[in-house]
Design an enzyme around this catalytic site. Structure first.
Site, mmCIF file in Angstrom:
data_model
loop_
_atom_site.group_PDB
_atom_site.id
_atom_site.type_symbol
_atom_site.label_atom_id
_atom_site.label_comp_id
_atom_site.label_asym_id
_atom_site.label_seq_id
_atom_site.Cartn_x
_atom_site.Cartn_y
_atom_site.Cartn_z
ATOM 1 N N ALA A 115 3.170 6.021 -2.622
ATOM 2 C CA ALA A 115 4.388 6.775 -2.956
ATOM 3 C C ALA A 115 4.547 6.915 -4.471
ATOM 4 O O ALA A 115 4.894 7.996 -4.966
ATOM 5 C CB ALA A 115 5.608 6.102 -2.349
ATOM 6 N N GLY A 153 0.816 -1.216 0.000
ATOM 7 C CA GLY A 153 0.000 0.000 0.000
ATOM 8 C C GLY A 153 0.846 1.260 0.000
ATOM 9 O O GLY A 153 0.550 2.231 -0.703
ATOM 10 N N CYS A 154 1.913 1.245 0.790
ATOM 11 C CA CYS A 154 2.777 2.423 0.882
ATOM 12 C C CYS A 154 3.526 2.647 -0.431
ATOM 13 O O CYS A 154 3.752 3.787 -0.833
ATOM 14 C CB CYS A 154 3.740 2.276 2.055
ATOM 15 S SG CYS A 154 2.867 2.193 3.644
ATOM 16 N N THR A 155 3.895 1.572 -1.102
ATOM 17 C CA THR A 155 4.553 1.694 -2.402
ATOM 18 C C THR A 155 3.582 2.283 -3.417
ATOM 19 O O THR A 155 3.943 3.194 -4.178
ATOM 20 C CB THR A 155 5.070 0.320 -2.875
ATOM 21 O OG1 THR A 155 6.066 -0.134 -1.946
ATOM 22 C CG2 THR A 155 5.661 0.393 -4.271
#
Length: 157
Positions: free
Chosen positions: A51, A46-48
């Site tokens: 970002a 999710g963070c990738t």
């Protein structure tokens, strides 16, 4: 329980290490609009996604006068790997003691796969040129968040 920043409040200033090992302060960005987004952990799915969405939207955000900065509890070395792996083109801040995350209300209890845990509450803050909170969004979804944010800012293509 958790602090929740409101529009019109002064954004808490900070000095944190970046992915390059340098330090960054919010006050050094005064005079620019800033999107500060808090995410749980570098290099997770999710963070990738989030970002990379910010990376892919950076040109239009910068054209509208916004600087983008990410913040997580990851150490600078981990952030550097994230930047390198995904070609991120904006600074990532390291807050391992989660002091700044707490000041922004982006650290606390949350549900994760049905369990209650303490950690980063995925959040986004829009800060104006004078250092005031324009918008504070908590518990945002990683997928599609940047597109929704751009629409709210009147920047959707």
């Amino acid at each position: 329980m958790n602090v929740r920043l409101q529009p019109g409040e002064t954004a808490p200033d900070f000095t944190l290490a970046t992915d390059t090992g340098d330090t960054m302060t919010l006050s050094s960005l005064q005079g620019r609009k800033v999107i500060l987004y808090a995410y749980p952990r570098a290099m997770t799915p999710g963070c990738t996604k989030e970002a990379c969405d910010f990376r892919d939207s950076l040109a239009s955000l910068q054209a509208a006068g916004f600087a983008v900065v990410g913040i997580s509890p990851d150490e600078p070395e981990e952030l550097a790997k994230f930047v390198e792996r995904d070609g991120l083109t904006f600074p990532l801040l390291s807050d391992p003691e989660h002091k700044v995350l707490e000041e922004y209300g982006a650290w606390g209890e949350k549900k994760n796969y049905g369990r209650t845990i303490t950690g980063v509450i995925r959040s986004t803050f829009v800060i104006d040129e004078a250092g005031k909170i324009e918008a504070a969004q908590y518990n945002v979804k990683a997928t599609g968040h940047v597109a929704r944010l751009k629409k709210q800012l009147g920047l959707d293509e």
